[in-house]
Design a protein around this motif. Structure first.
Motif, PDB file in Angstrom:
ATOM      1  N   ALA A 195       0.653  -1.343   0.229  1.00 19.68           N
ATOM      2  CA  ALA A 195      -0.163   0.013   0.062  1.00 19.68           C
ATOM      3  C   ALA A 195       0.901   1.448  -0.078  1.00 19.68           C
ATOM      4  O   ALA A 195       1.938   1.261   0.312  1.00 19.68           O
ATOM      5  CB  ALA A 195      -0.890   0.158   1.014  1.00 19.68           C
ATOM      6  N   LYS A 196       0.185   2.312  -0.519  1.00 15.37           N
ATOM      7  CA  LYS A 196       0.994   3.648  -0.374  1.00 15.37           C
ATOM      8  C   LYS A 196       1.188   3.986   1.137  1.00 15.37           C
ATOM      9  O   LYS A 196       0.160   3.740   2.003  1.00 15.37           O
ATOM     10  CB  LYS A 196       0.162   4.789  -1.191  1.00 15.37           C
ATOM     11  CG  LYS A 196      -1.365   4.913  -0.759  1.00 15.37           C
ATOM     12  CD  LYS A 196      -1.800   6.038  -1.643  1.00 15.37           C
ATOM     13  CE  LYS A 196      -3.222   6.424  -0.860  1.00 15.37           C
ATOM     14  NZ  LYS A 196      -3.903   7.793  -1.693  1.00 15.37           N
ATOM     15  N   LYS A 197       2.356   4.728   1.338  1.00 16.44           N
ATOM     16  CA  LYS A 197       2.585   4.866   2.638  1.00 16.44           C
ATOM     17  C   LYS A 197       1.757   5.691   3.487  1.00 16.44           C
ATOM     18  O   LYS A 197       1.511   5.709   4.591  1.00 16.44           O
ATOM     19  CB  LYS A 197       3.937   5.423   3.028  1.00 16.44           C
ATOM     20  CG  LYS A 197       4.332   6.741   2.400  1.00 16.44           C
ATOM     21  CD  LYS A 197       5.734   7.102   3.109  1.00 16.44           C
ATOM     22  CE  LYS A 197       6.340   8.480   2.553  1.00 16.44           C
ATOM     23  NZ  LYS A 197       5.437   9.548   2.424  1.00 16.44           N
ATOM     24  N   GLU A 198       0.999   6.712   2.672  1.00 12.44           N
ATOM     25  CA  GLU A 198      -0.091   7.682   3.098  1.00 12.44           C
ATOM     26  C   GLU A 198      -0.975   7.062   3.909  1.00 12.44           C
ATOM     27  O   GLU A 198      -1.768   7.647   5.048  1.00 12.44           O
ATOM     28  CB  GLU A 198      -0.624   8.724   2.089  1.00 12.44           C
ATOM     29  CG  GLU A 198       0.274   9.403   1.057  1.00 12.44           C
ATOM     30  CD  GLU A 198       1.101   8.797   0.347  1.00 12.44           C
ATOM     31  OE1 GLU A 198       1.008   7.679   0.139  1.00 12.44           O
ATOM     32  OE2 GLU A 198       1.610   9.535  -0.441  1.00 12.44           O
ATOM     33  N   PHE A 215       4.166  -0.813   3.168  1.00 13.89           N
ATOM     34  CA  PHE A 215       4.149   0.346   3.017  1.00 13.89           C
ATOM     35  C   PHE A 215       5.283   0.808   1.933  1.00 13.89           C
ATOM     36  O   PHE A 215       6.694   0.565   2.398  1.00 13.89           O
ATOM     37  CB  PHE A 215       3.863   1.334   4.008  1.00 13.89           C
ATOM     38  CG  PHE A 215       2.663   1.159   4.920  1.00 13.89           C
ATOM     39  CD1 PHE A 215       1.606   1.761   4.665  1.00 13.89           C
ATOM     40  CD2 PHE A 215       3.028   0.478   6.022  1.00 13.89           C
ATOM     41  CE1 PHE A 215       0.501   1.338   5.341  1.00 13.89           C
ATOM     42  CE2 PHE A 215       1.758   0.213   7.030  1.00 13.89           C
ATOM     43  CZ  PHE A 215       0.574   0.661   6.621  1.00 13.89           C
ATOM     44  N   ASN A 239       6.836   4.302  -0.899  1.00 12.58           N
ATOM     45  CA  ASN A 239       6.876   5.482  -1.023  1.00 12.58           C
ATOM     46  C   ASN A 239       6.875   5.720  -2.549  1.00 12.58           C
ATOM     47  O   ASN A 239       7.960   5.392  -3.266  1.00 12.58           O
ATOM     48  CB  ASN A 239       7.867   6.231  -0.415  1.00 12.58           C
ATOM     49  CG  ASN A 239       8.096   7.656  -0.716  1.00 12.58           C
ATOM     50  OD1 ASN A 239       7.170   8.219  -1.475  1.00 12.58           O
ATOM     51  ND2 ASN A 239       9.144   8.481  -0.246  1.00 12.58           N
ATOM     52  N   ARG A 240       5.483   6.004  -3.127  1.00 10.51           N
ATOM     53  CA  ARG A 240       5.465   5.779  -4.523  1.00 10.51           C
ATOM     54  C   ARG A 240       6.342   6.786  -5.232  1.00 10.51           C
ATOM     55  O   ARG A 240       6.623   6.779  -6.677  1.00 10.51           O
ATOM     56  CB  ARG A 240       4.088   6.089  -5.023  1.00 10.51           C
ATOM     57  CG  ARG A 240       3.174   4.919  -4.706  1.00 10.51           C
ATOM     58  CD  ARG A 240       1.721   4.977  -5.246  1.00 10.51           C
ATOM     59  NE  ARG A 240       1.176   6.028  -4.636  1.00 10.51           N
ATOM     60  CZ  ARG A 240      -0.259   6.379  -4.842  1.00 10.51           C
ATOM     61  NH1 ARG A 240      -0.839   5.571  -5.632  1.00 10.51           N
ATOM     62  NH2 ARG A 240      -0.865   7.302  -4.022  1.00 10.51           N
ATOM     63  N   LYS A 241       6.571   8.043  -4.360  1.00  7.16           N
ATOM     64  CA  LYS A 241       7.213   9.313  -5.218  1.00  7.16           C
ATOM     65  C   LYS A 241       8.753   8.711  -5.107  1.00  7.16           C
ATOM     66  O   LYS A 241       9.583   9.702  -5.686  1.00  7.16           O
ATOM     67  CB  LYS A 241       6.923  10.410  -4.119  1.00  7.16           C
ATOM     68  CG  LYS A 241       5.639  10.800  -4.184  1.00  7.16           C
ATOM     69  CD  LYS A 241       5.167  12.108  -3.456  1.00  7.16           C
ATOM     70  CE  LYS A 241       3.865  12.364  -3.230  1.00  7.16           C
ATOM     71  NZ  LYS A 241       3.396  12.070  -1.780  1.00  7.16           N
ATOM     72  N   THR A 276      11.169   5.825  -6.589  1.00  4.39           N
ATOM     73  CA  THR A 276      11.088   4.690  -7.126  1.00  4.39           C
ATOM     74  C   THR A 276      12.312   3.775  -6.400  1.00  4.39           C
ATOM     75  O   THR A 276      12.353   2.527  -5.950  1.00  4.39           O
ATOM     76  CB  THR A 276      11.685   4.928  -8.639  1.00  4.39           C
ATOM     77  OG1 THR A 276      10.604   5.791  -9.162  1.00  4.39           O
ATOM     78  CG2 THR A 276      11.600   3.368  -9.265  1.00  4.39           C
ATOM     79  N   ALA A 299      11.142   2.478  -3.142  1.00  9.57           N
ATOM     80  CA  ALA A 299       9.931   1.641  -3.259  1.00  9.57           C
ATOM     81  C   ALA A 299      10.540   0.240  -3.776  1.00  9.57           C
ATOM     82  O   ALA A 299      10.327  -0.866  -3.415  1.00  9.57           O
ATOM     83  CB  ALA A 299       8.966   2.176  -4.201  1.00  9.57           C
ATOM     84  N   GLY A 357      -1.301   0.751  -9.597  1.00  7.99           N
ATOM     85  CA  GLY A 357      -0.518   1.601  -8.616  1.00  7.99           C
ATOM     86  C   GLY A 357      -1.409   2.755  -8.363  1.00  7.99           C
ATOM     87  O   GLY A 357      -0.965   3.680  -7.183  1.00  7.99           O
ATOM     88  N   THR A 358      -2.562   2.690  -8.939  1.00  7.70           N
ATOM     89  CA  THR A 358      -3.353   3.874  -8.438  1.00  7.70           C
ATOM     90  C   THR A 358      -5.053   3.376  -8.615  1.00  7.70           C
ATOM     91  O   THR A 358      -4.957   2.484  -9.310  1.00  7.70           O
ATOM     92  CB  THR A 358      -3.353   5.220  -9.037  1.00  7.70           C
ATOM     93  OG1 THR A 358      -3.867   6.284  -8.275  1.00  7.70           O
ATOM     94  CG2 THR A 358      -3.378   5.271 -10.400  1.00  7.70           C
TER      95      THR A 358
END
Ligand SMILES: CCCCCCCCCCCCCCCC(=O)SCCNC(=O)CCNC(=O)[C@H](O)C(C)(C)COP(=O)(O)OP(=O)(O)OC[C@H]1O[C@@H](n2cnc3c(N)ncnc32)[C@H](O)[C@@H]1OP(=O)(O)O
Ligand SMILES: CCCCCCCC/C=C\CCCCCCCC(=O)OC[C@@H](O)COP(=O)(O)O
Length: 267
Positions: free
Chosen positions: A121-124, A142, A144-146, A148, A151, A175-176
């Motif tokens: 999952a995205k870390k947010e 978790f 971080n998609r921002k 690479t 991740a 990814g979303t």
């Protein structure tokens, strides 16, 4: 006094009902708001249960979380028709990839989730209050998609530990969220892990939600979702050079299945 409160309650319910009938926007907002509230409140009650039963962060908590979330569909009149569950019965770990249309997917996820399976999952999401806490306790990984590189590092660690921990990993390769009735191009992380760990990829496809759920049109009614667990795709002997082909193969199979399940002619 009690009668007064009762009358007020009835009046508020009646008003909400009339507003929901009159305005699709109010109807949508209330239904989605209720969905969020369910997650928020049920997480708060489930956190202590997970801590008492399993003592901390472990994939075993997913069994408890799954039991709770599987009841949510009844509130929204949603039905799941699942085919191919037997395809999860591979020996040892596997990467499961599926299409991701909306936050409603959490119900579809829990409907089929095999035991000992964690999600990426995205870390947010870790900071989403009680929901973040329950997701953390469930062993979710978790990323971080921002970034690479970070991740990729997390994913490489997952590839190493999934064999020793004997867990399956569920990734949404788009990814979303994407509720267009089609698939976004796939990110490659899931397929890199599968090749690095030499474990099969199991695709899972959910039919399109567009007939009963569309935030842009304030549409959220009851509906049926067809789910198909496809046969595992082996990765034994593949190397990093084969990741693009593997990604394309999964993408094509899942897209065909999505169109078939959604009654949409292929292209
Ligand atoms: C009781 C109440 C309960 C309530 C509670 C219930 C809920 C309880 C369940 C929660 C469940 C949550 C579910 C959340 C669902 C999401 O949060 S979905 C969003 C997060 N997930 C993802 O993003 C997963 C998919 N993304 C990926 O795999 C991406 O590849 C990565 C790893 C994030 C990287 O992102 P990117 O840089 O944008 O992507 P990409 O173009 O694939 O990669 C760039 C390059 O790196 C390479 N690369 C990528 N990965 C790797 C790798 N691992 N190794 C080597 N090279 C790599 C690629 O090959 C590519 O190079 P080229 O081939 O183009 O040369
Ligand atoms: C103290 C902070 C309080 C914050 C309160 C937040 C309350 C949140 C309550 C309920 C959240 C219910 C949803 C459960 C998990 C949803 C997982 C999900 O579907 O995440 C979306 C993610 O895959 C992709 O994200 P984007 O489409 O890229 O965006």
């Amino acid at each position: 006094m009690e009668l007064g409160w009762l009358l007020w309650g009835a009046a508020v319910l009646l008003l909400l009902h009339v507003l929901m009938e009159l305005s699709p926007a109010v109807n949508f907002a209330l239904r989605i708001g209720f969905y969020y509230l369910l997650f928020f409140v049920c997480s708060a009650f489930t956190v202590p249960v997970c801590l008492l039963v399993n003592g901390g962060r472990t994939v075993k908590n997913m069994r408890i979380i799954k039991t709770v979330v599987k009841t949510f569909k009844y509130f929204f009149g949603l039905r799941f028709e699942v085919k191919g569950r037997e395809n999860f019965e591979v020996e040892g770990p596997a990467i499961i990839v599926s299409n991701h249309q909306s936050i409603l997917d959490m119900m579809g996820l829990m409907e089929v989730l095999p035991d000992d399976c964690v999600q990426v999952a995205k870390k947010e999401l870790m900071y989403a209050g009680t929901v973040g806490l329950i997701i953390y306790l469930g062993g979710v990984i978790f990323i971080n998609r921002k970034s690479t590189s970070s991740a990729k590092m997390v994913m490489a660690e997952v590839a190493k530990t999934m064999a020793t921990d004997n867990v399956k990993v569920w990734v949404y390769p788009e990814g979303t969220r994407n509720c267009t009735g089609d698939l976004l191009p796939f990110k490659k992380g899931a397929f890199h892990i599968a090749v690095q760990a030499q474990v099969p990829v199991i695709p899972v496809v959910y039919s399109s939600f567009t007939t009963f759920y569309n935030p842009k049109k304030n549409l959220f009614t009851s509906g049926k979702i067809k789910v198909e667990v496809l046969p595992p795709i082996e990765t034994k002997g593949l190397t990093s050079d084969d990741v693009s082909d593997l990604t394309d193969r999964c993408y094509r199979t899942m897209r065909e299945t999505l169109f078939r399940l959604s009654g949409r002619p292929g292209e």
